[in-house]
Design a protein around this motif. Sequence first.
Motif, PDB file in Angstrom:
ATOM      1  N   VAL A 437       0.820  -1.215   0.000  1.00 38.42           N
ATOM      2  CA  VAL A 437       0.000   0.000   0.000  1.00 38.42           C
ATOM      3  C   VAL A 437       0.850   1.260   0.000  1.00 38.42           C
ATOM      4  O   VAL A 437       0.617   2.194  -0.779  1.00 38.42           O
ATOM      5  CB  VAL A 437      -0.958  -0.002   1.208  1.00 38.42           C
ATOM      6  CG1 VAL A 437      -1.654   1.353   1.355  1.00 38.42           C
ATOM      7  CG2 VAL A 437      -1.996  -1.107   1.083  1.00 38.42           C
ATOM      8  N   MET A 438       1.860   1.302   0.897  1.00 38.66           N
ATOM      9  CA  MET A 438       2.601   2.538   1.139  1.00 38.66           C
ATOM     10  C   MET A 438       4.020   2.539   0.564  1.00 38.66           C
ATOM     11  O   MET A 438       4.725   3.535   0.669  1.00 38.66           O
ATOM     12  CB  MET A 438       2.680   2.799   2.647  1.00 38.66           C
ATOM     13  CG  MET A 438       1.335   3.044   3.292  1.00 38.66           C
ATOM     14  SD  MET A 438       0.485   4.480   2.614  1.00 38.66           S
ATOM     15  CE  MET A 438       1.643   5.770   3.029  1.00 38.66           C
ATOM     16  N   GLY A 439       4.440   1.420  -0.013  1.00 38.76           N
ATOM     17  CA  GLY A 439       5.822   1.330  -0.471  1.00 38.76           C
ATOM     18  C   GLY A 439       6.703   0.801   0.649  1.00 38.76           C
ATOM     19  O   GLY A 439       6.273   0.623   1.789  1.00 38.76           O
ATOM     20  N   LYS A 440       7.952   0.537   0.347  1.00 37.72           N
ATOM     21  CA  LYS A 440       8.873  -0.048   1.312  1.00 37.72           C
ATOM     22  C   LYS A 440       9.056   0.879   2.515  1.00 37.72           C
ATOM     23  O   LYS A 440       9.100   2.101   2.370  1.00 37.72           O
ATOM     24  CB  LYS A 440      10.243  -0.300   0.663  1.00 37.72           C
ATOM     25  CG  LYS A 440      10.200  -1.271  -0.510  1.00 37.72           C
ATOM     26  CD  LYS A 440       9.833  -2.669  -0.049  1.00 37.72           C
ATOM     27  CE  LYS A 440       9.862  -3.650  -1.207  1.00 37.72           C
ATOM     28  NZ  LYS A 440       9.473  -5.013  -0.799  1.00 37.72           N
ATOM     29  N   MET A 441       9.172   0.264   3.676  1.00 39.00           N
ATOM     30  CA  MET A 441       9.430   1.057   4.881  1.00 39.00           C
ATOM     31  C   MET A 441      10.844   1.622   4.827  1.00 39.00           C
ATOM     32  O   MET A 441      11.725   1.052   4.176  1.00 39.00           O
ATOM     33  CB  MET A 441       9.221   0.222   6.138  1.00 39.00           C
ATOM     34  CG  MET A 441      10.104  -0.995   6.280  1.00 39.00           C
ATOM     35  SD  MET A 441       9.697  -1.995   7.747  1.00 39.00           S
ATOM     36  CE  MET A 441       8.267  -2.915   7.194  1.00 39.00           C
ATOM     37  N   SER A 442      11.039   2.737   5.503  1.00 36.13           N
ATOM     38  CA  SER A 442      12.345   3.403   5.479  1.00 36.13           C
ATOM     39  C   SER A 442      13.407   2.521   6.113  1.00 36.13           C
ATOM     40  O   SER A 442      13.126   1.655   6.942  1.00 36.13           O
ATOM     41  CB  SER A 442      12.270   4.741   6.207  1.00 36.13           C
ATOM     42  OG  SER A 442      12.076   4.520   7.597  1.00 36.13           O
ATOM     43  N   GLU A 443      14.651   2.742   5.712  1.00 33.77           N
ATOM     44  CA  GLU A 443      15.775   1.957   6.236  1.00 33.77           C
ATOM     45  C   GLU A 443      15.858   2.084   7.754  1.00 33.77           C
ATOM     46  O   GLU A 443      16.052   1.086   8.462  1.00 33.77           O
ATOM     47  CB  GLU A 443      17.067   2.451   5.581  1.00 33.77           C
ATOM     48  CG  GLU A 443      18.338   1.736   6.034  1.00 33.77           C
ATOM     49  CD  GLU A 443      18.505   0.372   5.388  1.00 33.77           C
ATOM     50  OE1 GLU A 443      19.374  -0.397   5.840  1.00 33.77           O
ATOM     51  OE2 GLU A 443      17.761   0.074   4.440  1.00 33.77           O
ATOM     52  N   ARG A 444      15.701   3.297   8.245  1.00 35.21           N
ATOM     53  CA  ARG A 444      15.796   3.526   9.696  1.00 35.21           C
ATOM     54  C   ARG A 444      14.737   2.734  10.449  1.00 35.21           C
ATOM     55  O   ARG A 444      15.025   2.052  11.444  1.00 35.21           O
ATOM     56  CB  ARG A 444      15.644   5.024   9.989  1.00 35.21           C
ATOM     57  CG  ARG A 444      15.534   5.377  11.462  1.00 35.21           C
ATOM     58  CD  ARG A 444      15.210   6.864  11.654  1.00 35.21           C
ATOM     59  NE  ARG A 444      14.908   7.161  13.043  1.00 35.21           N
ATOM     60  CZ  ARG A 444      13.726   6.919  13.621  1.00 35.21           C
ATOM     61  NH1 ARG A 444      12.748   6.344  12.933  1.00 35.21           N
ATOM     62  NH2 ARG A 444      13.541   7.228  14.893  1.00 35.21           N
ATOM     63  N   PHE A 445      13.499   2.796   9.966  1.00 38.56           N
ATOM     64  CA  PHE A 445      12.405   2.115  10.654  1.00 38.56           C
ATOM     65  C   PHE A 445      12.550   0.598  10.526  1.00 38.56           C
ATOM     66  O   PHE A 445      12.300  -0.153  11.476  1.00 38.56           O
ATOM     67  CB  PHE A 445      11.063   2.572  10.063  1.00 38.56           C
ATOM     68  CG  PHE A 445       9.857   2.020  10.756  1.00 38.56           C
ATOM     69  CD1 PHE A 445       9.515   2.447  12.035  1.00 38.56           C
ATOM     70  CD2 PHE A 445       9.069   1.058  10.149  1.00 38.56           C
ATOM     71  CE1 PHE A 445       8.403   1.934  12.687  1.00 38.56           C
ATOM     72  CE2 PHE A 445       7.947   0.539  10.786  1.00 38.56           C
ATOM     73  CZ  PHE A 445       7.621   0.978  12.066  1.00 38.56           C
ATOM     74  N   ALA A 446      12.989   0.128   9.352  1.00 35.72           N
ATOM     75  CA  ALA A 446      13.157  -1.310   9.145  1.00 35.72           C
ATOM     76  C   ALA A 446      14.243  -1.867  10.062  1.00 35.72           C
ATOM     77  O   ALA A 446      14.100  -2.979  10.599  1.00 35.72           O
ATOM     78  CB  ALA A 446      13.493  -1.584   7.681  1.00 35.72           C
ATOM     79  N   ARG A 447      15.340  -1.131  10.254  1.00 34.52           N
ATOM     80  CA  ARG A 447      16.409  -1.627  11.129  1.00 34.52           C
ATOM     81  C   ARG A 447      15.930  -1.702  12.583  1.00 34.52           C
ATOM     82  O   ARG A 447      16.273  -2.639  13.310  1.00 34.52           O
ATOM     83  CB  ARG A 447      17.641  -0.732  11.015  1.00 34.52           C
ATOM     84  CG  ARG A 447      18.363  -0.878   9.693  1.00 34.52           C
ATOM     85  CD  ARG A 447      19.723  -0.200   9.700  1.00 34.52           C
ATOM     86  NE  ARG A 447      20.411  -0.397   8.437  1.00 34.52           N
ATOM     87  CZ  ARG A 447      21.096  -1.503   8.099  1.00 34.52           C
ATOM     88  NH1 ARG A 447      21.178  -2.514   8.966  1.00 34.52           N
ATOM     89  NH2 ARG A 447      21.703  -1.583   6.926  1.00 34.52           N
ATOM     90  N   ALA A 448      15.133  -0.725  12.979  1.00 37.62           N
ATOM     91  CA  ALA A 448      14.575  -0.782  14.335  1.00 37.62           C
ATOM     92  C   ALA A 448      13.648  -1.986  14.470  1.00 37.62           C
ATOM     93  O   ALA A 448      13.665  -2.699  15.488  1.00 37.62           O
ATOM     94  CB  ALA A 448      13.824   0.512  14.642  1.00 37.62           C
ATOM     95  N   GLY A 449      12.846  -2.245  13.434  1.00 40.69           N
ATOM     96  CA  GLY A 449      11.957  -3.401  13.461  1.00 40.69           C
ATOM     97  C   GLY A 449      12.719  -4.708  13.484  1.00 40.69           C
ATOM     98  O   GLY A 449      12.330  -5.660  14.164  1.00 40.69           O
ATOM     99  N   ALA A 450      13.830  -4.768  12.734  1.00 41.73           N
ATOM    100  CA  ALA A 450      14.633  -5.987  12.680  1.00 41.73           C
ATOM    101  C   ALA A 450      15.278  -6.286  14.027  1.00 41.73           C
ATOM    102  O   ALA A 450      15.453  -7.457  14.404  1.00 41.73           O
ATOM    103  CB  ALA A 450      15.697  -5.855  11.592  1.00 41.73           C
ATOM    104  N   ARG A 451      15.646  -5.251  14.765  1.00 42.31           N
ATOM    105  CA  ARG A 451      16.206  -5.480  16.107  1.00 42.31           C
ATOM    106  C   ARG A 451      15.143  -6.031  17.058  1.00 42.31           C
ATOM    107  O   ARG A 451      15.426  -6.859  17.915  1.00 42.31           O
ATOM    108  CB  ARG A 451      16.799  -4.176  16.658  1.00 42.31           C
ATOM    109  CG  ARG A 451      18.086  -3.748  15.996  1.00 42.31           C
ATOM    110  CD  ARG A 451      18.781  -2.640  16.773  1.00 42.31           C
ATOM    111  NE  ARG A 451      17.968  -1.416  16.804  1.00 42.31           N
ATOM    112  CZ  ARG A 451      18.063  -0.447  15.892  1.00 42.31           C
ATOM    113  NH1 ARG A 451      18.896  -0.569  14.863  1.00 42.31           N
ATOM    114  NH2 ARG A 451      17.310   0.639  15.984  1.00 42.31           N
ATOM    115  N   SER A 452      13.908  -5.548  16.897  1.00 45.31           N
ATOM    116  CA  SER A 452      12.839  -5.978  17.799  1.00 45.31           C
ATOM    117  C   SER A 452      12.238  -7.316  17.380  1.00 45.31           C
ATOM    118  O   SER A 452      11.969  -8.178  18.220  1.00 45.31           O
ATOM    119  CB  SER A 452      11.742  -4.903  17.834  1.00 45.31           C
ATOM    120  OG  SER A 452      10.648  -5.310  18.622  1.00 45.31           O
TER     121      SER A 452
END
Length: 533
Positions: A437-452
């Motif tokens: 829907v919105m396109g790929k999530m930003s690198e910053r947000f994706a890295r935070a998500g990957a840590r969690s």
Amino acid sequence: MAAVHALPVMYSYHRQSLNGVNTGNAAGPSVLPTPPVASRKRKRAQQYTVSYSEVQETDSDGRVRDVIVIEDTPPPTMSPATTHGGGYSAPYQPPVFTVPIRTRARAAAEAQALSASTSASGIAPPPKKRKREPADDIRTLPSKKAAPSSQNSLAITQTKSWGSRSAAATDETSKGPVSCDDKEGHYIIVPDDIIYKRYRTVRLLGQGTFGKVVEAIDTFTNTRVAIKIIRAIPKYRDASRIEVRVLRELKKKDPLNTNKCIHLLDTFDHRNHVCLVSELLGMCVYDFLKDNEFAPFPRHHIQRFALQLLNSVAFLHRESLIHTDLKPENILLVHNDYHIVNVPVPGKKNAAPKSKRILDSTEIRLIDFGSATFEKEYHSQVVSTRHYRAPEIILGLGWSFPCDVYSLGCILVEFYTGMALFQTHDNLEHLAMMEMVMGKMSERFARAGARSKPEFFKDGSKLDWPKPKASRQSKKDVRATRPIDHVIPPTDQINRHFLNLVQKLLAFDPTQRITVADALKHPYFSLNIPAEI
């Protein structure tokens, strides 16, 4: 012949008399007001004394047996002012009667029949009828041959009354008042039940995990109200106290309700159920969509809804409160009135037009603050209903005011299409749909998500979709999810501004998401959108 002993028996039934009330329905003219009907009574048996004597009789086999001979007096007269089931009028006195000879067992059976008949008087069987509990019946007299001891009077029924429900029980069998709950702790709704000696129930409006909502008449003011009756389960009772605290605070800060959040009128505890009384409104927006075959709202109505919702949520956020459960089910129409128009079926030139309901009023109220959380207080890990849940909640990154903003974006898209934007029940699939829907999530947000949540990512910060175990249907559903500019095509100025607002509301990164205060300043709200269907 044995000595005669007087045995006073007090059959006490509770009688509630309420006249039918024909008040205006706050839900609007399209909902037929409940007509005045005769109230169904929960009566106690008429008070009269039963005198008996012990005699001997010869049965059919020629054996002599001790029996109890009972003589009683007629019941007192009844007035039509308090009776709707064919009772005696005040001037008329029924003839005095005497019963020839009755055994104790026969007297008890007749008393039980009297109880059953009186409880059935009044209106016709309601749509939903509570099963009769054994404790509701008059207990039978103990079948002893011997007369009572020298203490010749004994009260054998004792009434414990809770509101309008009465439970008659003997000293021998009483285990407390009759239960008014089902096995899951929900209050059993009975038409014409009196709650808290003030509110007469009319009908069930809805039921959820928390409990039930009923329409009732406030007998003090003759107005109709809605009562949210919380389940008699400790965790739901505790949550309801938080909701009461929130609603009181909101009413204190906005006594005139300019911000259109539901107002608490009264709260009390009834038979271990926390009850919240509020104004009676119309149906929720989701139910209107469903009844309208999920036809989208006209664009000028969407603009009015959006403005009201953003104002309501902005008010909450100013008070440091996060709703956390924004969805169409928690948005009530003040009035249900609508008119019907015929609209052509898209893509079918020769098809007969379909009927569509168009609301006459778009005034709404925001409800259900059972999950509302103050910013500085404890935040549970997962909040929001699945379809309206923000990505930071799914990724376990913590949440705050922006999670409400994301939910609003999902709601506005649903108003535009008639259908929920994200229809899934799996976290990874949900995130994949969000990227569609919105396109790929930003690198910053994706890295935070990957840590969690490392199980959702691969190669550092790339969403790991599809997993090898993903079903064919799941892959198909994600591929079928359209980008937001396909969902809201920017064909004219209205759509272009609306699309831009929705994109800002649905931003992946909560730090980049627009605030409700700024959203209210968006150019979309300065547009003069003409009425359409």
